[in-house]
Design an enzyme around this catalytic site. Structure first.
Site, PDB file in Angstrom:
ATOM      1  N   HIS A 182       0.835  -1.203   0.000  1.00 37.67           N
ATOM      2  CA  HIS A 182       0.000   0.000   0.000  1.00 37.67           C
ATOM      3  C   HIS A 182       0.867   1.249   0.000  1.00 37.67           C
ATOM      4  O   HIS A 182       2.071   1.191   0.248  1.00 37.67           O
ATOM      5  CB  HIS A 182      -0.929   0.027   1.219  1.00 37.67           C
ATOM      6  CG  HIS A 182      -0.222   0.300   2.518  1.00 37.67           C
ATOM      7  ND1 HIS A 182       0.560  -0.625   3.162  1.00 37.67           N
ATOM      8  CD2 HIS A 182      -0.184   1.428   3.299  1.00 37.67           C
ATOM      9  CE1 HIS A 182       1.041  -0.116   4.283  1.00 37.67           C
ATOM     10  NE2 HIS A 182       0.622   1.140   4.385  1.00 37.67           N
TER      11      HIS A 182
ATOM     12  N   VAL B  47      22.467  11.472  11.100  1.00 39.06           N
ATOM     13  CA  VAL B  47      22.599  12.038  12.449  1.00 39.06           C
ATOM     14  C   VAL B  47      23.785  12.990  12.471  1.00 39.06           C
ATOM     15  O   VAL B  47      24.460  13.189  11.461  1.00 39.06           O
ATOM     16  CB  VAL B  47      22.798  10.913  13.497  1.00 39.06           C
ATOM     17  CG1 VAL B  47      21.569  10.030  13.592  1.00 39.06           C
ATOM     18  CG2 VAL B  47      24.017  10.056  13.150  1.00 39.06           C
TER      19      VAL B  47
END
Length: 354
Positions: A166, A318
Site C-alpha cells: 500500500h 545524524v
C-alpha cells in the site's frame, strides 16, 4: 600528490533541485562497522490476516469494513494528519511566531488484496492498475488542493507497521517545503536556459554520462542522481517533457509499469531482502497553482532506501547530517554499478518462492 578521483577522494556535489550540497567520502566504505544492526524483514507474511485492517473483509479500528476488493482500493486514512474542515487562523505580524491554517485530506491506497505481495512480485498489469489509480487520485484531489503527495513507506525500518502492499496520498492546501524549493529552482533554471532542468539533466545523463543510468526503455530512465544522498537513492524520470502524472500517455503508463517491476526487482536482489525505502512522486502543483505556468516542472519519482552495507546495516542521518549537511560514503557511480549488475529476475522466484 595523487591526481583527484571522485571514486577515491572526498568532495562535495551540488544538487540543483534543492540548491544544496552533499559531502561524498568514498574512503569511509573501508571502515569496520560495530554499530546497530536491523532485524531481517519478516519473510512469512500470510496472504490473508483477519487482524490486518488492509485485508479484504476485515473490520478496521473505526468500525468500517474493508470491502472485498480485487485490485486497488482507496479509502480515507482513519488517523489523518490533515483534515478537510477546520477554523481559519487569523495571521499576526510577528515574524518570529508565524502560523497559517492547514487543510487537506489523507488517503490510503492498497495495491493488491494479497498481503504477501509487493510491487516487484506483482504482474505488469497489476502494477499498471496501481499507476492508473495514482493518476486518478492525483487528478481528483488536485481539483481542490495545491499539492498532492503520493508516497510509499516500505518495510518496518522505514516506519511501515502494516505488511500489506500500500501507499499513502496526502493532499494539502499549501505547498510543502520540498516541492516549494523545487518549484523555485526549476523555475529559475527554466527562465535562464529555456528548458526544464530535469529534461536537460536526463538528456545529458543518457547521452554523455551513462555511468549512473541503471535502466531505460522507450519512455523512462531510472538512474542514481549525481547528487544522491542515500546509499542507493535513485530517480525515475520520463524521457520527454511530462509536467505531471495526468500528462502521461497510455503507452508511457504501460512502460512505467514495466520499468518499475524491473527496478524494484533489482532493489530486492541487492541484499536478497524485501528492500525497504521511502518513495514518492513530485510533479507540477495542483489546485489554485495549476492555473499558473508550470512548464518548468518535470515529473519524477524518488526512491530513498536506508540500507548501506547489507540487509541489516543502514545509513543513519545524524550528527553532521543534522547539524551541517548531507554526507554519503558510497559514490553515486559505485551504487549505480552495483545495481546495474544485479539480475532482472527476482531472487524469490529464482529460489522457487511464491
Amino acid at each position: 600528490m595523487a591526481s583527484f578521483d571522485t571514486q577515491e577522494h572526498q568532495h562535495i556535489r551540488y544538487n540543483p533541485l534543492k540548491a544544496d550540497w552533499v559531502l561524498v567520502s568514498p574512503h569511509r566504505m573501508k571502515r569496520p562497522w560495530k554499530g546497530q544492526v536491523e532485524k531481517p524483514e519478516e519473510n512469512s507474511i500470510p496472504r490473508f490476516d483477519p487482524n490486518n485492517p488492509l485485508c479484504p473483509g476485515v473490520t478496521r479500528s473505526n468500525g468500517q469494513i474493508t470491502p472485498n476488493y480485487e485490485s486497488t482500493y482507496v479509502f480515507t486514512n482513519d488517523f489523518p494528519a490533515l483534515l478537510e474542515e477546520g477554523p481559519d487562523y487569523e495571521s499576526h505580524d510577528n515574524p518570529l511566531f508565524r502560523c497559517a491554517s492547514a487543510k487537506g485530506t489523507c488517503k490510503v491506497m492498497c495495491f493488491h488484496p494479497h498481503s504477501d505481495l509487493t510491487l516487484p512480485l506483482m504482474t505488469p498489469s497489476e502494477i499498471r492498475a496501481v499507476i492508473d489509480m495514482w493518476v486518478e487520485i492525483y487528478a481528483d484531489l488536485g481539483k481542490k488542493y495545491d499539492w498532492v503527495q503520493i508516497f510509499e513507506n516500505r518495510g518496518a525500518v522505514m516506519g511501515c507497521s502494516n505488511p500489506h502492499p500500500h501507499c499513502q496520498v496526502w493532499a494539502s492546501s499549501f505547498m510543502p517545503n520540498e516541492p516549494a524549493i523545487k518549484d523555485r529552482t526549476q523555475r529559475e533554471y527554466y527562465q535562464k536556459h529555456k528548458v526544464p532542468m530535469l529534461v536537460d539533466y536526463v538528456k545529458q545523463e543518457i547521452s554523455k554520462r551513462t555511468e549512473r543510468v541503471l535502466l531505460e526503455n522507450e519512455s523512462w530512465v531510472w538512474l542514481v542522481p549525481y547528487w544522491a544522498v542515500w546509499p542507493y537513492e535513485t530517480m525515475l524520470l520520463p524521457k520527454r517533457h511530462v509536467p505531471s502524472l495526468t500528462d502521461l500517455t497510455d503507452a508511457e503508463k504501460t512502460a512505467l509499469a514495466d520499468i518499475m517491476k524491473k527496478l524494484l526487482t533489482k532493489y530486492d536482489n541487492l541484499f536478497e531482502v524485501s528492500f525497504p525505502y521511502s518513495m514518492g512522486w513530485h510533479g507540477a502543483p495542483t489546485g489554485s497553482k495549476a492555473s499558473q505556468d508550470n512548464n518548468h516542472w518535470q515529473l519524477h519519482a524518488l526512491y530513498f532506501p536506508p540500507l548501506l552495507r547489507s540487509a541489516t546495516v543502514k545509513k543513519f542521518m545524524v550528527g553532521y547530517e543534522m547539524l551541517a549537511q548531507a554526507q554519503r560514503d558510497l559514490t553515486a557511480e559505485q551504487a549505480a554499478q552495483k545495481l546495474r549488475d544485479l539480475p532482472d529476475f527476482h531472487y524469490k522466484l529464482q529460489s522457487g518462492e511464491k
